[in-house]
Scaffold this motif. Sequence first.
Motif, short mmCIF file in Angstrom:
data_model
loop_
_atom_site.label_atom_id
_atom_site.label_comp_id
_atom_site.label_asym_id
_atom_site.label_seq_id
_atom_site.Cartn_x
_atom_site.Cartn_y
_atom_site.Cartn_z
N GLY A 12 0.81 -1.21 0.00
CA GLY A 12 0.00 0.00 0.00
C GLY A 12 0.84 1.26 0.00
O GLY A 12 0.32 2.37 0.14
N SER A 14 2.49 2.82 -2.44
CA SER A 14 2.24 3.75 -3.55
C SER A 14 0.97 4.54 -3.32
O SER A 14 0.95 5.77 -3.52
N GLU A 15 -0.08 3.88 -2.90
CA GLU A 15 -1.34 4.57 -2.60
C GLU A 15 -1.13 5.59 -1.50
O GLU A 15 -1.64 6.72 -1.57
N GLU A 18 0.81 8.60 -2.88
CA GLU A 18 -0.10 9.43 -3.67
C GLU A 18 -0.97 10.29 -2.77
O GLU A 18 -1.21 11.47 -3.05
N SER A 19 -1.45 9.71 -1.66
CA SER A 19 -2.29 10.48 -0.73
C SER A 19 -1.51 11.64 -0.11
O SER A 19 -2.07 12.71 0.12
N HIS A 49 -1.82 2.98 -15.79
CA HIS A 49 -1.35 3.80 -14.68
C HIS A 49 -1.38 5.30 -15.02
O HIS A 49 -1.74 6.12 -14.18
N ARG A 53 -3.39 8.08 -12.87
CA ARG A 53 -2.69 9.24 -12.29
C ARG A 53 -3.29 10.54 -12.80
O ARG A 53 -3.44 11.50 -12.03
N LYS A 56 -6.12 11.85 -11.00
CA LYS A 56 -5.77 12.43 -9.69
C LYS A 56 -5.01 13.74 -9.84
O LYS A 56 -4.51 14.28 -8.86
#
Length: 181
Positions: A12, A14-15, A18-19, A49, A53, A56
């Motif tokens: 987790g 990478s998630e 990103e957050s 991907h 991205r 986001k």
Amino acid sequence: MLILVSGGSASGKSEFAESLVLQSGCDRRYYLATMIPYDEECRRRISRHRKMRAAKGFETIEVPVGLCGISFPSTLKEGRCALLECMSNLAANEIFSSDGEMRDGEQVVREILEGIDRLQALCEQVIVVTNELFSDGARYDPGTEQYLRVLGEINRRIAQRADRVYEVVAGIPILWKGAER
């Protein structure tokens, strides 16, 4: 600000990284992708991907090697955040040349750290994602051992410089260095 996010495969990390970008307040978000598309499956994965991205608010820049040469559309540092995904790929791409020869590990470490310095000079916030590959205790062939030494040195030196260091375990981020904002 420099942040290092480490963790095992599918942890987790990478998630979570990103957050951190999404919470940073930066309006210019760059995703520095390091995967080399070796085959059609890789190309499909990269395309998927990129779309995720973009949804986001990330602009993807492919940097499978040569982090020192990174540039951005403008010189304005404020409001720019770069997420490097992932150091493990970048180190492998740098150490194992396309002609099958291994590059000097110390030179690879030096060049990658110079690239991190460059990112910090160009961005308000830099987040580096890396893999934790050092817990299995297994013995590997000399090339893999060299790669692990190089990646370990890079991770250690980035962690020393970082304002915050996280390890993500089973989706749970653990702050090892620094303070939450």
